[in-house]
Enzyme design. Structure first.
Site, PDB file in Angstrom:
ATOM      1  CG  HIS A  60     -13.498   2.933   3.489  1.00  0.00           C
ATOM      2  ND1 HIS A  60     -13.807   3.966   3.876  1.00  0.00           N
ATOM      3  CD2 HIS A  60     -11.844   3.399   3.081  1.00  0.00           C
ATOM      4  CE1 HIS A  60     -12.967   4.751   4.328  1.00  0.00           C
ATOM      5  NE2 HIS A  60     -11.690   4.264   4.584  1.00  0.00           N
ATOM      6  CG  HIS A  78     -14.286   1.810   7.056  1.00  0.00           C
ATOM      7  ND1 HIS A  78     -13.226   0.740   7.007  1.00  0.00           N
ATOM      8  CD2 HIS A  78     -13.121   2.383   7.063  1.00  0.00           C
ATOM      9  CE1 HIS A  78     -12.257   0.476   7.069  1.00  0.00           C
ATOM     10  NE2 HIS A  78     -11.614   1.978   7.551  1.00  0.00           N
ATOM     11  CG  LEU A  79     -17.773   4.012  11.664  1.00  0.00           C
ATOM     12  CD1 LEU A  79     -18.941   3.872  13.345  1.00  0.00           C
ATOM     13  CD2 LEU A  79     -18.636   5.064  10.684  1.00  0.00           C
ATOM     14  N   GLY A  84     -14.878   1.863  14.913  1.00  0.00           N
ATOM     15  CA  GLY A  84     -16.200   0.954  14.630  1.00  0.00           C
ATOM     16  C   GLY A  84     -15.590  -0.530  15.701  1.00  0.00           C
ATOM     17  CD  GLU A  85     -11.856  -3.439  13.085  1.00  0.00           C
ATOM     18  OE1 GLU A  85     -10.728  -3.609  13.939  1.00  0.00           O
ATOM     19  OE2 GLU A  85     -11.512  -3.363  11.880  1.00  0.00           O
ATOM     20  CD  GLU A 121      -8.950  -1.838   4.047  1.00  0.00           C
ATOM     21  OE1 GLU A 121      -9.095  -1.899   5.226  1.00  0.00           O
ATOM     22  OE2 GLU A 121      -9.499  -0.115   2.670  1.00  0.00           O
ATOM     23  N   GLY A 174     -10.915   1.238  12.632  1.00  0.00           N
ATOM     24  CA  GLY A 174     -10.312   1.451  13.836  1.00  0.00           C
ATOM     25  C   GLY A 174     -11.506   2.012  15.341  1.00  0.00           C
ATOM     26  CE  LYS A 181       0.274   2.434   6.791  1.00  0.00           C
ATOM     27  NZ  LYS A 181      -0.984   3.103   6.583  1.00  0.00           N
ATOM     28  NE  ARG A 192      -6.229   1.405   0.078  1.00  0.00           N
ATOM     29  CZ  ARG A 192      -6.752   2.551   0.940  1.00  0.00           C
ATOM     30  NH1 ARG A 192      -5.386   2.820   1.510  1.00  0.00           N
ATOM     31  NH2 ARG A 192      -7.485   3.040   0.840  1.00  0.00           N
ATOM     32  NE  ARG A 211     -10.031  11.913   4.406  1.00  0.00           N
ATOM     33  CZ  ARG A 211     -10.278  10.602   4.332  1.00  0.00           C
ATOM     34  NH1 ARG A 211     -11.164  10.180   3.370  1.00  0.00           N
ATOM     35  NH2 ARG A 211      -8.948  10.042   4.586  1.00  0.00           N
ATOM     36  CG  ASP A 219      -6.597   9.383  18.618  1.00  0.00           C
ATOM     37  OD1 ASP A 219      -7.285   8.780  18.578  1.00  0.00           O
ATOM     38  OD2 ASP A 219      -6.062   9.147  17.189  1.00  0.00           O
ATOM     39  CG  ASN A 237      -1.910   1.247   1.291  1.00  0.00           C
ATOM     40  OD1 ASN A 237      -1.503   1.788   0.438  1.00  0.00           O
ATOM     41  ND2 ASN A 237      -2.457   1.383   1.992  1.00  0.00           N
ATOM     42  CG  ASN A 248      -8.162   9.554  10.465  1.00  0.00           C
ATOM     43  OD1 ASN A 248      -9.161  10.665  10.969  1.00  0.00           O
ATOM     44  ND2 ASN A 248      -7.309  10.152  10.247  1.00  0.00           N
TER      45      ASN A 248
END
Ligand code: AMP
Length: 400
Positions: A179, A207-208, A332-333, A387, A330, A14, A89, A240, A282, A7, A210
């Site tokens: 996403h 998908h929640l 949502g989990e 992903e 990040g 990454k 990606r 955003r 954050d 990525n 950043n």
């Protein structure tokens, strides 16, 4: 068979090396600050190796990654020939790519054609692909997995904006959605957890992170999603703005005498939860400030939750009902509070959250859990998105 997942960002790279025999991540890491004195952080098991050196381009960065994979404390393979293929990606596939694809000269040309639609992301993804060709050679197949591909199924009534049609024809201005790899993975995971065929389910995936988006997945097909031409659309995110009355943009530009680029930067980097709270992008920092009584932090959280609730309502309407909702990313989990606040406003749909279980299982990374009660008409899940695994599986499937 080992697949390298890459990525690439404009100054970062990454990666994960995944053994597909057992779907085990052998090593993962990140190269930051490519272009100058860069830092590679390479992790394998509980070992962490750091390398700081000049990496003028993505090729030097990938070279450092390959050295870390094949030698020293972080070694997981004997030679590069053990890498079967590379999966990348790629953010924007435009209207051309409706699925993952093996990269060849034509595909590279098409990814380049999509640059005007994703001027920050696609050039970086191309650098990652070129670096792999330079370092690994042309013989190792490479696959592009597009963030937009899963949403390519949206009908035109969902993807067109209400602006003169000629702009769609001339510039391909439309909603693409992003996403997609995560929404695809999570919706399939929900179907698996429910023991049902995805074709028979209406699922809303949230998908929640950043960056954040919601998708309406009807019968396994994305029929609508919150992100649009760019990942700026939808609901408020870390930095955003999400959707606005377009006049807000022209009003601020005129009154503050801003260029288009300056306005773009405000909407992408200084808005959202950061812009409202004035604290941070954050979620952890903002939640902490809110619990310490910071009113604007509280407001930012309330606004974000409210917008998520509205989109879920809109997508339940778009699909004429829903069977399941999933939270991932990040936030949502990890944030049981947001999951609870959202579900509390969805009782009209028949959503009944098991609050105790949700609270006790706040952090679900690595797990997938059902957080609704047995009686809930709509099943609610918290799912760990992956992903990289989707990219690795698509890559393997295509090169087999
Ligand atoms: P992502 O973009 O998916 O990596 O998600 C990043 C967001 O997840 C940030 O806003 C983090 O604050 C949030 N996040 C990560 N870990 C936690 C946690 N343990 N509790 C609450 N939020 C978290």
């Amino acid at each position: 068979m080992k697949i390298l997942v890459v990525n690439a960002g404009s100054s970062s790279l990454k990666y994960q090396l995944i053994d597909m025999e057992n779907e085990q991540v052998l090593a993962k890491g990140n190269c930051e600050r490519i272009g100058s004195m860069a830092l590679l952080t390479h992790k394998t098991g509980d070992k962490k190796v750091e390398v700081e050196k000049e990496m003028p381009t993505h090729s030097e960065a990938l070279d450092a990654v390959m050295k870390a994979l094949t030698s020293g404390e972080g070694k997981v393979i004997d030679s590069l020939s053990e890498i079967t293929a590379v999966g990348h990606r790629v953010v924007q596939g435009g209207s051309e790519f409706t699925a993952s694809t093996i990269i060849n000269d034509d595909v590279m040309a098409a990814i380049k054609r999509c640059i005007p639609l994703a001027p920050l992301h696609n050039p970086a993804n191309i650098l990652g692909i070129e670096a792999c060709t330079n370092v690994l050679g042309k013989e190792i197949p490479q696959v592009a997995v597009f963030d937009t591909a899963f949403h390519a199924s949206m009908p035109s009534k969902a993807y067109l904006y209400g602006i003169p049609y000629e702009y769609y024809e001339k510039y391909e201005i439309r909603r693409y959605g992003f996403h997609g790899t995560s929404h695809r993975f999570v919706s399939q995971k929900v179907a698996d957890l429910m023991g049902k065929d995805i074709k028979d389910l209406k699922i809303i995936t949230c998908h929640l992170g950043n960056g954040a988006s919601i998708a309406a997945v009807n019968g396994g097909i994305s029929v609508d999603t919150t992100m649009g031409l760019t990942p700026l659309d939808g609901f408020m995110m870390g930095t955003r703005s999400g959707s606005l009355d377009p006049s807000v943009v022209t009003f601020i530009q005129k009154n503050e005498n801003l260029s288009a680029d300056e306005m773009d930067s405000i909407l992408n980097k200084k808005s959202g939860v950061l812009g409202i709270s004035g604290v941070s992008n954050d979620n952890r920092d903002v939640c902490e400030a809110a619990s310490n009584g910071n009113e604007r932090a509280k407001l930012a959280i309330e606004m974000q939750n409210y917008q998520i609730i509205k989109y879920i309502g809109a997508y339940a309407a778009a699909m004429n009902g829903i069977d399941a909702i999933a939270f991932t990313g990040g936030i949502g989990e990890n944030n049981y509070d947001i999951r609870e606040a959202v579900c509390d406003s969805l009782t009209y749909l028949g959503v009944e959250l098991d609050k105790k279980f949700n609270l006790e299982n706040a952090h679900i990374r690595g797990n997938d859990i059902k957080i609704s009660t047995a009686d809930s008409k709509v099943a609610v899940f918290a799912v760990s998105t992956d992903e990289e695994m989707v990219i690795a599986k698509d890559t393997l499937e295509l090169v087999k």
